[in-house]
Design a protein around this motif. Structure first.
Motif, PDB file in Angstrom:
ATOM      1  N   LEU A 145      67.373  28.136 -42.744  1.00 46.45           N
ATOM      2  CA  LEU A 145      66.917  28.891 -41.584  1.00 46.45           C
ATOM      3  C   LEU A 145      67.728  28.549 -40.336  1.00 46.45           C
ATOM      4  CD1 LEU A 145      64.721  30.920 -40.916  1.00 46.45           C
ATOM      5  CD2 LEU A 145      63.103  29.052 -40.669  1.00 46.45           C
ATOM      6  N   SER A 146      68.326  27.376 -40.323  1.00 45.62           N
ATOM      7  CA  SER A 146      69.007  26.921 -39.107  1.00 45.62           C
ATOM      8  C   SER A 146      70.491  27.283 -39.098  1.00 45.62           C
ATOM      9  CB  SER A 146      68.851  25.395 -38.981  1.00 45.62           C
ATOM     10  OG  SER A 146      69.851  24.877 -38.130  1.00 45.62           O
TER      11      SER A 146
ATOM     12  N   LEU B  73      57.681  22.830 -44.114  1.00 48.01           N
ATOM     13  CA  LEU B  73      56.938  24.097 -44.165  1.00 48.01           C
ATOM     14  C   LEU B  73      55.513  23.860 -43.664  1.00 48.01           C
ATOM     15  CD1 LEU B  73      58.128  25.585 -47.604  1.00 48.01           C
ATOM     16  CD2 LEU B  73      59.110  25.906 -45.324  1.00 48.01           C
TER      17      LEU B  73
HETATM   18  C1  LIG Z   1      65.900  17.424 -44.195  1.00 46.06           C
HETATM   19  S1  LIG Z   1      66.938  18.837 -44.288  1.00 46.06           S
HETATM   20  C2  LIG Z   1      67.393  18.830 -46.002  1.00 46.06           C
HETATM   21  C3  LIG Z   1      68.767  19.396 -46.236  1.00 46.06           C
HETATM   22  C4  LIG Z   1      69.254  19.312 -47.686  1.00 46.06           C
HETATM   23  N1  LIG Z   1      68.369  19.990 -48.593  1.00 46.06           N
HETATM   24  C5  LIG Z   1      69.461  17.876 -48.120  1.00 46.06           C
HETATM   25  O1  LIG Z   1      68.847  17.454 -49.101  1.00 46.06           O
HETATM   26  O2  LIG Z   1      70.265  17.180 -47.483  1.00 46.06           O
HETATM   27  C6  LIG Z   1      65.783  20.187 -44.221  1.00 46.06           C
HETATM   28  C7  LIG Z   1      66.433  21.556 -44.078  1.00 46.06           C
HETATM   29  O3  LIG Z   1      65.430  22.546 -44.332  1.00 46.06           O
HETATM   30  C8  LIG Z   1      65.681  23.644 -43.467  1.00 46.06           C
HETATM   31  N2  LIG Z   1      64.452  24.438 -43.372  1.00 46.06           N
HETATM   32  C9  LIG Z   1      63.279  24.094 -42.805  1.00 46.06           C
HETATM   33  N3  LIG Z   1      62.386  25.100 -42.914  1.00 46.06           N
HETATM   34  C10 LIG Z   1      63.026  26.110 -43.574  1.00 46.06           C
HETATM   35  C11 LIG Z   1      62.647  27.417 -44.008  1.00 46.06           C
HETATM   36  N4  LIG Z   1      61.418  27.887 -43.758  1.00 46.06           N
HETATM   37  N5  LIG Z   1      63.553  28.179 -44.662  1.00 46.06           N
HETATM   38  C12 LIG Z   1      64.803  27.714 -44.889  1.00 46.06           C
HETATM   39  N6  LIG Z   1      65.222  26.489 -44.511  1.00 46.06           N
HETATM   40  C13 LIG Z   1      64.350  25.690 -43.866  1.00 46.06           C
HETATM   41  C14 LIG Z   1      66.109  22.992 -42.176  1.00 46.06           C
HETATM   42  O4  LIG Z   1      66.775  23.907 -41.343  1.00 46.06           O
HETATM   43  C15 LIG Z   1      67.002  21.866 -42.697  1.00 46.06           C
HETATM   44  O5  LIG Z   1      68.332  22.252 -42.782  1.00 46.06           O
END
Ligand SMILES: C[S@@+](CC[C@H](N)C(=O)[O-])C[C@H]1O[C@@H](n2cnc3c(N)ncnc32)[C@H](O)[C@@H]1O
Length: 249
Positions: free
Chosen positions: A68-69, A114
């Motif tokens: 999303l970001s 979420l």
């Molecule tokens: C802690 S990071 C994890 C990134 C990656 N999966 C990792 O393991 O390194 C969480 C990610 O989830 C994304 N995110 C949060 N809510 C989201 C949503 N509703 N839809 C898509 N991405 C989302 C954030 O933008 C962020 O990039």
């Protein structure tokens, strides 16, 4: 949405310096659970800077990372030179893909963000997963029930998020209409609290100091549950992660 964008804008630049997210041991544990053979079409949800995508692309046919970001995605796109990888902006609760599109769907450290719509996200995951496909979900969890309040209090100072235990993740898989295949825990040894605090966005100095001293002042039982070691001017803990997988009939 404003909270989300601002939050990840601040975190994007330093995200790759976070040790826990780069450490091979946890990444490998997660990848093993995905059971890839080189032929799969994979969707990585909440891909962030693409750590999971870049670690699995040689084991899959094609990998798509969504997030999303825009700021997190920008970091991922900058690193990408491979033809079988693509990134796009999407919300896990509203996926822009046709039904039965992917053999594997991965989500590492996303679901705690979420604050609403986990059921909706699971509906989308089930929809775009092919029959026989596998969903691999991983989250950090408190290492013991005695640390639940501490864990919630620490994270509340840092961000708005959900706290899960392994059984909550199993429930998410099952109530999302998937068949629970595996549920396993992994301990990432000796994680630096200072590294985590310094690379988790622009946390104010007072907040970092407060969280750090909460660790130093934790009860004896709590320190034991974290296998905590205080060394030099840092504090190290074993972080616990759960990986659950679920398949679509
Ligand atoms: C802690 S990071 C994890 C990134 C990656 N999966 C990792 O393991 O390194 C969480 C990610 O989830 C994304 N995110 C949060 N809510 C989201 C949503 N509703 N839809 C898509 N991405 C989302 C954030 O933008 C962020 O990039």
């Amino acid at each position: 949405m404003i909270f989300h964008d601002d939050f990840w804008q601040k975190r994007a630049k330093a995200y790759d310096k976070l040790h826990w997210q780069n450490r091979q041991e946890y990444l490998q544990f997660f990848i093993d659970a995905c059971q890839l053979s080189g032929k799969e079409k994979v969707l990585d949800l909440g891909t962030g800077t693409g750590t999971v995508v870049f670690a699995i692309d040689s084991l899959a046919k094609q990998v798509t990372g969504v997030d999303l970001s825009p700021d997190m995605l920008r970091q991922a796109v900058k690193k990408n030179s491979r033809k079988n990888i693509s990134f796009m902006r999407a919300d896990v609760r509203n996926l822009p893909f046709a039904d039965d599109s992917f053999d594997r769907i991965t989500a590492r450290m996303v679901f705690h963000h979420l604050l609403w719509g986990i059921n909706r996200a699971m509906g989308e995951i089930r929809r775009v997963l092919k029959p026989g496909g596998l969903f691999c979900l991983s989250e950090g969890v408190p290492p013991d029930r005695i640390l639940e309040t501490f864990y919630r209090d620490v994270f509340a100072l840092k961000e708005k998020r959900k706290t899960f235990f392994p059984e909550d993740l199993e429930k998410i898989i099952k109530s999302g209409g998937l068949i629970l295949k595996e549920s396993r825990n992994f301990y990432l040894k000796r994680c630096s609290i200072k590294n985590w605090l310094n690379n988790s966005g622009n946390l104010k100095k007072e907040i970092k100091e407060k969280i750090f001293s909460m660790h130093l002042n934790l009860s004896k039982e709590g320190k034991k549950a974290y296998n905590m070691e205080i060394k030099g001017n840092d504090c190290f803990i074993d972080m616990k992660f759960t990986v659950v997988t679920g398949s679509k009939i």
